[in-house]
Motif scaffolding. Structure first.
Motif, PDB file in Angstrom:
ATOM      1  N   HIS A 285      48.016  26.342  26.712  1.00  0.00           N
ATOM      2  CA  HIS A 285      47.570  27.875  25.926  1.00  0.00           C
ATOM      3  C   HIS A 285      48.409  28.775  26.761  1.00  0.00           C
ATOM      4  O   HIS A 285      47.965  29.602  27.713  1.00  0.00           O
ATOM      5  CB  HIS A 285      46.105  28.093  26.322  1.00  0.00           C
ATOM      6  CG  HIS A 285      45.231  27.166  25.539  1.00  0.00           C
ATOM      7  ND1 HIS A 285      44.930  27.321  24.064  1.00  0.00           N
ATOM      8  CD2 HIS A 285      44.364  26.107  26.138  1.00  0.00           C
ATOM      9  CE1 HIS A 285      44.226  26.471  23.789  1.00  0.00           C
ATOM     10  NE2 HIS A 285      43.846  25.683  24.624  1.00  0.00           N
ATOM     11  N   ASP A 288      50.547  34.685  26.880  1.00  0.00           N
ATOM     12  CA  ASP A 288      50.376  35.795  27.599  1.00  0.00           C
ATOM     13  C   ASP A 288      51.499  36.845  27.475  1.00  0.00           C
ATOM     14  O   ASP A 288      51.832  37.770  28.167  1.00  0.00           O
ATOM     15  CB  ASP A 288      50.547  35.425  29.259  1.00  0.00           C
ATOM     16  CG  ASP A 288      51.845  34.902  29.679  1.00  0.00           C
ATOM     17  OD1 ASP A 288      52.525  34.422  28.881  1.00  0.00           O
ATOM     18  OD2 ASP A 288      51.750  34.719  30.925  1.00  0.00           O
ATOM     19  N   SER A 307      45.635  34.665  28.562  1.00  0.00           N
ATOM     20  CA  SER A 307      44.689  33.737  28.659  1.00  0.00           C
ATOM     21  C   SER A 307      44.273  33.506  29.937  1.00  0.00           C
ATOM     22  O   SER A 307      45.010  34.117  31.055  1.00  0.00           O
ATOM     23  CB  SER A 307      45.246  32.332  28.146  1.00  0.00           C
ATOM     24  OG  SER A 307      45.914  32.424  26.923  1.00  0.00           O
ATOM     25  N   VAL A 362      40.051  27.474  28.931  1.00  0.00           N
ATOM     26  CA  VAL A 362      41.078  28.550  28.709  1.00  0.00           C
ATOM     27  C   VAL A 362      40.612  29.461  27.697  1.00  0.00           C
ATOM     28  O   VAL A 362      40.095  28.899  26.456  1.00  0.00           O
ATOM     29  CB  VAL A 362      42.535  28.033  28.521  1.00  0.00           C
ATOM     30  CG1 VAL A 362      43.248  29.602  28.401  1.00  0.00           C
ATOM     31  CG2 VAL A 362      43.230  27.352  29.726  1.00  0.00           C
ATOM     32  N   ARG A 363      40.403  30.788  28.020  1.00  0.00           N
ATOM     33  CA  ARG A 363      39.792  31.862  26.868  1.00  0.00           C
ATOM     34  C   ARG A 363      41.142  32.673  26.758  1.00  0.00           C
ATOM     35  O   ARG A 363      41.649  33.176  27.688  1.00  0.00           O
ATOM     36  CB  ARG A 363      38.813  32.418  27.376  1.00  0.00           C
ATOM     37  CG  ARG A 363      37.995  33.375  26.321  1.00  0.00           C
ATOM     38  CD  ARG A 363      36.952  34.158  26.978  1.00  0.00           C
ATOM     39  NE  ARG A 363      35.987  33.142  27.034  1.00  0.00           N
ATOM     40  CZ  ARG A 363      34.736  33.337  28.237  1.00  0.00           C
ATOM     41  NH1 ARG A 363      34.896  34.522  28.911  1.00  0.00           N
ATOM     42  NH2 ARG A 363      34.057  32.482  28.540  1.00  0.00           N
ATOM     43  N   GLU A 364      41.297  32.950  25.293  1.00  0.00           N
ATOM     44  CA  GLU A 364      42.596  33.773  24.953  1.00  0.00           C
ATOM     45  C   GLU A 364      42.101  35.063  25.083  1.00  0.00           C
ATOM     46  O   GLU A 364      40.964  35.658  25.002  1.00  0.00           O
ATOM     47  CB  GLU A 364      42.777  33.629  23.586  1.00  0.00           C
ATOM     48  CG  GLU A 364      44.169  33.959  23.255  1.00  0.00           C
ATOM     49  CD  GLU A 364      44.840  33.460  21.864  1.00  0.00           C
ATOM     50  OE1 GLU A 364      44.198  33.825  20.825  1.00  0.00           O
ATOM     51  OE2 GLU A 364      45.465  32.722  21.818  1.00  0.00           O
TER      52      GLU A 364
END
Length: 375
Positions: A285, A288, A307, A362-364
């Motif tokens: 992910h 950024d 992220s 992982v969180r966006e």
């Protein structure tokens, strides 16, 4: 021309991987072209963490065994050393299967505990580097082909970050880790302090997804070798289908004008590239916006664009490894759960890289979906 050799190896069985590594080195002149009788040869595998070989986190013991054998055949003395991301070297070597090979072959396990301060010749003025890494007569780099949440790919050049000892890694993440371009520049300056004599890549069981410690094993069935680590990385990325715009180390090498970044200066031998090219690796992910936005805007909106790591409910064992490894100390344990200070977090993802339970996701960033439409 820089020569990079590609070979196929479908498994780690001795009757497969042994002949494959010999074929791999033949176009380069064999092991005897790189080491001499009586020399102390340091083999630098990827020993990130104490994970089993089938997790594809560390260099496979079968590859190490064959390389040790070839070094001995050349009359040299094999040493094996690294500084793991978490845990002592003996524990990591034992869990990864490398210790059994070292003991069976009579090679020497060399802890990276004593350092030498070396003056840099680039942006960074000095580095504290493991003494065995600098003082060995020859250096053979044995990286694992993996995706990487910060650098997109970890292979030849990134593996040499293991020459930085213990907690000093966190210091470099804190100093340079908030900017991927800067971190890539730092990795290349470490590479230039002591360039490997030979790089042999373990890509038989590679890693895709959220590597280097939490990704998914991916059977690629490949080995690569070359004297120029940058060139080896270029071919590894090509085979894995990773676009150049996401290869931070290779882009930094181009800006520095380092030998090996230009694909037109690389000659491949062994298996033809078109025969060895794989379906594109599933990437981490990496959302950024390190490119495509003006720096002034990117810095102001960083918290909302990037992220960030987060806890998977019910998975965390509260061991504290992520908290202790976090360079900016952005993780705390309170009331039986993890708490993240996302304004302090530099998005190096060391926490995910080193979590033994795979308990972090992982969180966006909240605005990322909108921005992706325009960059």
């Amino acid at each position: 021309m820089n020569v990079v050799v590609v070979e196929k190896a479908e498994s780690y069985r001795p009757e497969v991987v042994g002949p494959a590594i010999r074929r791999l080195l033949d176009p380069l002149g064999g092991m005897g072209a790189f080491v001499r009788p009586g020399e102390r040869v340091l083999l630098k595998p990827n020993m990130l963490a104490a994970k089993e070989p089938e997790r594809a986190v560390t260099t496979h013991p079968a590859v190490l065994r064959e390389v040790i054998g070839l070094v001995r055949e050349a009359g040299a003395v094999p040493l094996v050393g690294d500084s793991p991301g978490v845990g002592g070297i003996r524990r990591v070597a034992e869990k990864s299967g490398l210790l059994a090979v070292i003991e069976e072959t009579g090679a020497e396990l060399v802890p990276f505990d004593e350092t030498v301060t070396v003056r840099g010749e680039g942006m960074f003025r000095e580095f504290a580097i493991a003494r065995p890494y600098l003082e060995a007569d020859r250096l053979i780099n044995l990286p694992k082909l993996k995706t990487h949440e910060m650098m997109t790919m970890t292979c030849a050049v990134k593996n040499l970050f293991g020459a930085v000892v213990g907690a000093a890694k966190a210091g470099w993440h804190l100093k340079a880790g908030a900017d991927r371009e800067l971190f890539a520049r730092m990795l290349l300056e470490i590479y230039l302090l002591r360039t490997p004599d030979l790089t042999i890549v373990d890509g038989i069981l590679a890693m895709e997804g959220n590597g280097p410690g939490s990704g998914d094993p991916h059977h690629a069935g490949l080995l690569l070798a070359g004297a120029n680590a940058v060139a080896v990385d270029v071919i590894a990325a090509e085979l894995a289908g990773i676009p150049k715009k996401l290869l931070w180390v290779e882009r930094a090498a181009e800006r520095l004008g380092l030998d090996g970044w230009d694909r037109t200066t690389i000659e491949t031998r062994g298996v033809a590239v078109e025969e060895a090219t794989l379906p594109p690796f599933r990437l981490p992910h990496l959302s950024d916006v390190q490119f495509g936005l003006p720096r002034c805007i990117k810095n102001r909106l960083r918290h909302y664009l990037t992220s960030r790591p987060c806890e998977i409910p019910g998975a965390c064992k509260l061991c504290g490894i992520c908290r202790d490894a976090c360079p900016p100390r952005a993780i705390a344990i309170r009331d039986g759960r993890l708490h993240f200070d996302y304004h302090a977090c530099i998005r190096c993802f060391c926490c995910r890289e080193l979590c033994p339970e795979g308990a972090l996701d992982v969180r966006e960033g909240a605005l990322m979906g909108i921005v992706k439409r325009f960059v």
